[in-house]
Enzyme design. Structure first.
Site, short mmCIF file in Angstrom:
data_model
loop_
_atom_site.label_atom_id
_atom_site.label_comp_id
_atom_site.label_asym_id
_atom_site.label_seq_id
_atom_site.Cartn_x
_atom_site.Cartn_y
_atom_site.Cartn_z
N SER A 1 0.82 -1.21 0.00
CA SER A 1 0.00 0.00 0.00
C SER A 1 0.86 1.26 0.00
CB SER A 1 -0.90 0.03 1.24
OG SER A 1 -1.65 -1.16 1.33
N1 SAH Z 1 -0.77 -4.97 4.22
C1 SAH Z 1 -0.11 -5.25 2.96
C2 SAH Z 1 -0.99 -4.84 1.80
C3 SAH Z 1 -1.05 -5.92 0.76
S1 SAH Z 1 -2.32 -5.74 -0.45
C4 SAH Z 1 1.26 -4.62 2.91
O1 SAH Z 1 1.63 -3.91 3.85
O2 SAH Z 1 2.00 -4.85 1.97
C5 SAH Z 1 -3.61 -6.72 0.25
C6 SAH Z 1 -3.33 -8.17 0.48
O3 SAH Z 1 -4.55 -8.79 0.92
C7 SAH Z 1 -2.88 -8.97 -0.72
O4 SAH Z 1 -1.65 -9.56 -0.44
C8 SAH Z 1 -3.99 -10.03 -0.91
O5 SAH Z 1 -3.49 -11.28 -1.38
C9 SAH Z 1 -4.55 -10.13 0.48
N2 SAH Z 1 -5.92 -10.64 0.59
C10 SAH Z 1 -7.00 -10.41 -0.20
N3 SAH Z 1 -8.07 -11.04 0.28
C11 SAH Z 1 -7.69 -11.71 1.42
C12 SAH Z 1 -8.34 -12.52 2.38
N4 SAH Z 1 -9.64 -12.81 2.29
N5 SAH Z 1 -7.61 -13.01 3.41
C13 SAH Z 1 -6.30 -12.72 3.54
N6 SAH Z 1 -5.62 -11.96 2.66
C14 SAH Z 1 -6.31 -11.45 1.61
#
Ligand code: SAH
Length: 225
Positions: free
Chosen positions: A70
């Site tokens: 993000s």
């Molecule tokens: N907090 C992360 C942001 C990653 S983007 C960071 O600091 O880099 C969001 C993430 O949510 C992705 O990796 C995606 O695979 C995950 N995601 C989407 N749906 C999900 C779910 N139901 N359970 C767990 N992870 C999920």
């Protein structure tokens, strides 16, 4: 004469994370603890090779599996909305690169983080281990939370949901807060749901953001894009 000056990696002295924190302050982030944690965390550890030189730009960057780390401003806003405190129990849904979880851990939170993509989870786990972050992780669908360790003082969802997950609300302690982007697949409003008592919740809205979709039982369908 020593060697000619080389283009040293500009993050080698940690100055860039300090610049990033200053930039976020100018953009309105005013929680000093959050700014300090951002200033001391190496975002370069969490971005893929090829993007390291952009690690301290205030932008989202691609990671594996079509996901993103993000934008720092978004991470800072969500973190300050959580009101982090030492020893706080936090559930993060969407481990991704691991940056948000590491930031919460630096702030003294006890972090549980769930990711649905095995490759991302493995990379994040290796980073946590390499850099000494004690973060509990699990592969699975975080849209229904992680009941085993509930209740949490804070739940932070880092992917966009179609609606506020009732499972995540159930896993909040009284006084705890859920920070969750909710809306369409491409853009969402950031909501904070605060648990006032067993059955009372207060909901506030905090502006528009863009997240990758939350996919799961209380998220979008697997096929959603
Ligand atoms: N907090 C992360 C942001 C990653 S983007 C960071 O600091 O880099 C969001 C993430 O949510 C992705 O990796 C995606 O695979 C995950 N995601 C989407 N749906 C999900 C779910 N139901 N359970 C767990 N992870 C999920």
């Amino acid at each position: 004469m020593g060697k000619p000056m080389q283009a040293r990696h500009r993050t080698c002295n940690g100055l860039s994370s300090q610049h990033l924190a200053e930039e976020l302050r100018l953009k309105g982030i005013d929680n000093e603890m959050v700014l300090k944690a951002i200033a001391s965390l190496r975002r370069e550890w969490f971005v893929p090779e090829g993007f390291k030189t952009r690690a301290y730009d205030n932008e989202a960057l691609p990671i594996a599996c079509g996901q993103t780390i993000s934008q720092p401003y978004t991470v800072a806003r969500m973190t300050q909305l959580l009101n982090p405190f030492e020893g706080m129990k936090v559930l993060e849904v969407g481990t991704g690169s691991g940056y948000q979880a590491a930031l919460l851990s630096l702030l003294g939170a006890q972090v549980w983080s769930i990711e649905r993509m095995p490759e991302l989870l493995e990379t994040a786990r290796n980073r946590f281990e390499e850099h000494g972050f004690k973060i509990a992780t699990r592969l699975g669908d975080g849209s229904v939370g992680w009941n085993e360790f509930a209740p949490y003082d804070g739940v932070i969802v880092t992917a966009g949901a179609p609606k506020i997950s009732s499972s995540l609300m159930d896993q909040l302690s009284v006084g705890g807060q859920l920070v969750i982007p909710v809306g369409e697949k491409k853009r969402q409003q950031l909501f904070v749901v605060r648990r006032l008592s067993d059955d009372e919740f207060d909901v506030t809205e905090h502006g528009e953001f863009r997240f990758v979709p939350l996919i799961g039982k209380r998220g979008w369908d697997e096929t959603a894009r």
